[in-house]
Design a protein around this motif. Sequence first.
Motif, PDB file in Angstrom:
ATOM      1  N   SER A 101      14.171 -45.523   9.141  1.00 32.59           N
ATOM      2  CA  SER A 101      15.601 -45.822   9.124  1.00 32.59           C
ATOM      3  C   SER A 101      15.823 -47.264   9.575  1.00 32.59           C
ATOM      4  N   THR A 102      17.035 -47.739   9.394  1.00 31.98           N
ATOM      5  CA  THR A 102      17.376 -49.094   9.813  1.00 31.98           C
ATOM      6  C   THR A 102      17.108 -49.281  11.306  1.00 31.98           C
ATOM      7  N   GLU A 103      17.490 -48.298  12.095  1.00 29.04           N
ATOM      8  CA  GLU A 103      17.298 -48.390  13.545  1.00 29.04           C
ATOM      9  C   GLU A 103      15.813 -48.368  13.906  1.00 29.04           C
ATOM     10  N   GLU A 104      15.024 -47.572  13.199  1.00 31.77           N
ATOM     11  CA  GLU A 104      13.585 -47.524  13.458  1.00 31.77           C
ATOM     12  C   GLU A 104      12.908 -48.851  13.083  1.00 31.77           C
ATOM     13  N   ILE A 105      13.339 -49.437  11.973  1.00 36.16           N
ATOM     14  CA  ILE A 105      12.800 -50.737  11.574  1.00 36.16           C
ATOM     15  C   ILE A 105      13.146 -51.782  12.630  1.00 36.16           C
ATOM     16  N   ALA A 106      14.391 -51.752  13.106  1.00 37.51           N
ATOM     17  CA  ALA A 106      14.825 -52.698  14.130  1.00 37.51           C
ATOM     18  C   ALA A 106      13.961 -52.563  15.385  1.00 37.51           C
ATOM     19  N   ALA A 107      13.674 -51.335  15.789  1.00 36.96           N
ATOM     20  CA  ALA A 107      12.846 -51.120  16.979  1.00 36.96           C
ATOM     21  C   ALA A 107      11.417 -51.615  16.754  1.00 36.96           C
ATOM     22  N   GLU A 108      10.870 -51.363  15.567  1.00 37.06           N
ATOM     23  CA  GLU A 108       9.502 -51.812  15.256  1.00 37.06           C
ATOM     24  C   GLU A 108       9.372 -53.330  15.286  1.00 37.06           C
ATOM     25  N   LEU A 109      10.419 -54.020  14.807  1.00 35.42           N
ATOM     26  CA  LEU A 109      10.355 -55.478  14.668  1.00 35.42           C
ATOM     27  C   LEU A 109      11.029 -56.221  15.828  1.00 35.42           C
ATOM     28  N   TYR A 110      11.554 -55.472  16.789  1.00 31.52           N
ATOM     29  CA  TYR A 110      12.213 -56.060  17.962  1.00 31.52           C
ATOM     30  C   TYR A 110      13.395 -56.942  17.569  1.00 31.52           C
ATOM     31  N   VAL A 111      14.219 -56.428  16.659  1.00 32.11           N
ATOM     32  CA  VAL A 111      15.442 -57.124  16.257  1.00 32.11           C
ATOM     33  C   VAL A 111      16.578 -56.103  16.268  1.00 32.11           C
ATOM     34  N   SER A 112      17.794 -56.567  16.065  1.00 34.42           N
ATOM     35  CA  SER A 112      18.928 -55.649  16.030  1.00 34.42           C
ATOM     36  C   SER A 112      19.028 -54.971  14.664  1.00 34.42           C
ATOM     37  N   ALA A 113      19.744 -53.861  14.648  1.00 38.65           N
ATOM     38  CA  ALA A 113      19.966 -53.148  13.382  1.00 38.65           C
ATOM     39  C   ALA A 113      20.727 -54.034  12.402  1.00 38.65           C
ATOM     40  N   ASN A 114      21.653 -54.857  12.911  1.00 43.07           N
ATOM     41  CA  ASN A 114      22.399 -55.757  12.025  1.00 43.07           C
ATOM     42  C   ASN A 114      21.492 -56.801  11.383  1.00 43.07           C
ATOM     43  N   THR A 115      20.492 -57.257  12.100  1.00 46.46           N
ATOM     44  CA  THR A 115      19.526 -58.205  11.531  1.00 46.46           C
ATOM     45  C   THR A 115      18.749 -57.541  10.401  1.00 46.46           C
ATOM     46  N   VAL A 116      18.351 -56.294  10.597  1.00 43.90           N
ATOM     47  CA  VAL A 116      17.642 -55.557   9.548  1.00 43.90           C
ATOM     48  C   VAL A 116      18.539 -55.406   8.334  1.00 43.90           C
ATOM     49  N   LYS A 117      19.809 -55.066   8.548  1.00 39.56           N
ATOM     50  CA  LYS A 117      20.750 -54.916   7.428  1.00 39.56           C
ATOM     51  C   LYS A 117      20.908 -56.225   6.657  1.00 39.56           C
ATOM     52  N   THR A 118      20.944 -57.335   7.380  1.00 44.00           N
ATOM     53  CA  THR A 118      21.055 -58.643   6.733  1.00 44.00           C
ATOM     54  C   THR A 118      19.817 -58.920   5.880  1.00 44.00           C
ATOM     55  N   HIS A 119      18.637 -58.626   6.430  1.00 39.13           N
ATOM     56  CA  HIS A 119      17.404 -58.813   5.659  1.00 39.13           C
ATOM     57  C   HIS A 119      17.403 -57.909   4.425  1.00 39.13           C
ATOM     58  N   LEU A 120      17.837 -56.671   4.574  1.00 38.91           N
ATOM     59  CA  LEU A 120      17.864 -55.745   3.438  1.00 38.91           C
ATOM     60  C   LEU A 120      18.804 -56.246   2.338  1.00 38.91           C
ATOM     61  N   LYS A 121      19.965 -56.754   2.710  1.00 32.91           N
ATOM     62  CA  LYS A 121      20.890 -57.296   1.705  1.00 32.91           C
ATOM     63  C   LYS A 121      20.261 -58.458   0.944  1.00 32.91           C
ATOM     64  N   SER A 122      19.561 -59.310   1.671  1.00 26.86           N
ATOM     65  CA  SER A 122      18.887 -60.439   1.036  1.00 26.86           C
ATOM     66  C   SER A 122      17.777 -59.963   0.101  1.00 26.86           C
ATOM     67  N   ILE A 123      17.053 -58.942   0.524  1.00 27.93           N
ATOM     68  CA  ILE A 123      15.989 -58.360  -0.306  1.00 27.93           C
ATOM     69  C   ILE A 123      16.579 -57.790  -1.587  1.00 27.93           C
ATOM     70  N   TYR A 124      17.677 -57.046  -1.462  1.00 34.45           N
ATOM     71  CA  TYR A 124      18.328 -56.457  -2.638  1.00 34.45           C
ATOM     72  C   TYR A 124      18.737 -57.549  -3.617  1.00 34.45           C
TER      73      TYR A 124
END
Length: 145
Positions: A101-124
């Motif tokens: 999940s977004t929260e699990e990815i954030a925990a794995e990478l030591y970033v916030s969930a919003n940072t993960v969402k931003t990366h995902l939008k860029s990936i899309y």
Amino acid sequence: ALLLGAEIAAADGRTGEARRKLAEAVELARPQELRRPFAESGPWVRRSLREAPRPAARHSRPADGPTAADGPTGADGPPPVVEALSARETEVLRQAARMLSTEEIAAELYVSANTVKTHLKSIYRKLCVTRRSDAVHRAQDLGLL
């Protein structure tokens, strides 16, 4: 000119001619690694490239996999990747492929969930997809994962 001819042929219902012209445009663009004309030609190019059959023989990839510098793929491959994924985006995509999940990815990478969402939008945006599962499949097709 070939892209314009392909668009006109597609609009007139001459799909075979449109595909041939689009394939020829892709082959002419490949040596110079031209991607922008395809990206700026509009959604009909992506749709045409997506609808074409994709035989496995056309997917010859370098050992490291393609990047945006590889240029457009053949007319029977996925639409061109206009911009390469950053190292962090690639890592987010790897974690997404693990079904985290977004929260699990954030925990794995030591970033916030919003940072993960931003990366995902860029990936899309870079992979021309709208969903996480589509991004993972597209990256696998391109040899990025």
